[in-house]
Design a protein around this motif. Structure first.
Motif, short mmCIF file in Angstrom:
data_model
loop_
_atom_site.label_atom_id
_atom_site.label_comp_id
_atom_site.label_asym_id
_atom_site.label_seq_id
_atom_site.Cartn_x
_atom_site.Cartn_y
_atom_site.Cartn_z
N LYS A 133 62.26 11.42 73.51
CA LYS A 133 62.94 12.65 73.06
C LYS A 133 64.28 12.84 73.77
O LYS A 133 65.27 13.22 73.16
CB LYS A 133 62.04 13.86 73.30
N ALA A 134 64.30 12.56 75.07
CA ALA A 134 65.55 12.71 75.83
C ALA A 134 66.60 11.72 75.35
O ALA A 134 67.80 12.06 75.25
CB ALA A 134 65.28 12.52 77.32
N ARG B 129 66.86 10.46 72.32
CA ARG B 129 67.34 10.96 71.03
C ARG B 129 68.37 12.08 71.24
O ARG B 129 69.42 12.11 70.59
CB ARG B 129 66.18 11.51 70.20
N LYS B 130 68.05 13.00 72.13
CA LYS B 130 68.95 14.13 72.38
C LYS B 130 70.30 13.66 72.91
O LYS B 130 71.36 14.18 72.55
CB LYS B 130 68.31 15.11 73.37
N HIS B 131 70.27 12.65 73.76
CA HIS B 131 71.49 12.14 74.37
C HIS B 131 72.33 11.30 73.39
O HIS B 131 73.55 11.40 73.37
CB HIS B 131 71.15 11.29 75.60
N PRO C 292 73.59 16.24 66.93
CA PRO C 292 72.61 17.28 66.57
C PRO C 292 72.30 17.32 65.07
O PRO C 292 71.15 17.47 64.66
CB PRO C 292 73.28 18.57 67.04
N ALA D 92 70.07 14.40 64.20
CA ALA D 92 68.73 14.60 64.76
C ALA D 92 67.91 15.50 63.84
O ALA D 92 66.71 15.24 63.60
CB ALA D 92 68.82 15.21 66.16
N THR D 93 68.52 16.51 63.29
CA THR D 93 67.83 17.42 62.35
C THR D 93 67.46 16.68 61.06
O THR D 93 66.34 16.78 60.58
CB THR D 93 68.73 18.63 62.03
N ARG E 239 78.27 8.79 69.51
CA ARG E 239 76.92 9.30 69.24
C ARG E 239 76.50 8.80 67.87
O ARG E 239 77.34 8.62 66.97
CB ARG E 239 76.90 10.82 69.32
#
Length: 174
Positions: free
Chosen positions: A87-88, A90-92, A96, A99-100, A164
């Motif tokens: 999860k971390a 993916r967040k990095h 955003p 990711a959604t 990203r």
């Protein structure tokens, strides 16, 4: 003939050279055997040249290789995958917005959207595919299975200009 004549030294030299060759070959074999035993890789892989990996910060191919390597490592322990790390990562690494969209895709398809699969690959390669608009496309080839029962999946990862991940597709944007 004196004691330093070439005729008298030759047998000693030949014996010394032969002993050195036998010793060198013997040490080489014992070193290879212990290296093969500790590496636990197939015998055919032991004859290949040493493998190296390099990268450059900010380079799209390096960034995607880093992400997929860490993500697969986090997911690959079947008895205890590191969900928090996945999860971390993916967040990095993901935008955003992506990711959604990826979460929605995963709910619809019941599989991991980063890997486009329900299981974890045994191998992967990352290759540059060039500039696409304001971003960069990188091809990730995932190999699932082993031996004669392998399946390859090719993913096209779009990296935005700020490094990203903005999209992962099974077809190229080029």
């Amino acid at each position: 003939m004196n004691s330093t004549s070439p005729v008298r030294r030759r047998p000693g030299r030949l014996a010394a050279v032969a002993a050195g060759v036998v010793l060198a070959v013997g040490l080489g074999v014992s070193t290879q055997v212990s290296a093969q035993a500790s590496a636990q890789v197939p015998a055919k892989a032991s004859t290949a040249a040493p493998q190296s990996v390099s990268g450059t910060p900010g380079q799209a191919v390096t960034r995607i290789a880093d992400f997929y390597g860490a993500y697969i490592d986090a997911k690959s322990d079947y008895t205890d995958p590191d969900v928090t790390l996945a999860k971390a990562l993916r967040k990095h690494y993901l935008t955003p917005d992506f990711a959604t969209r990826l979460a929605t895709w995963e709910e619809t398809n019941a599989m991991d959207g980063v890997l486009r699969a329900q299981n974890v690959p045994s191998q992967w390669t990352v290759t540059d595919n060039g500039t696409v608009g304001n971003g960069h496309e990188v091809v990730v080839t995932l190999t699932f299975g082993s031996g004669e029962t392998t399946q390859k999946t090719k993913l096209f990862v779009l990296v935005e200009r700020y490094n990203r991940i903005a999209d992962i597709e099974t077809t190229s944007a080029r």
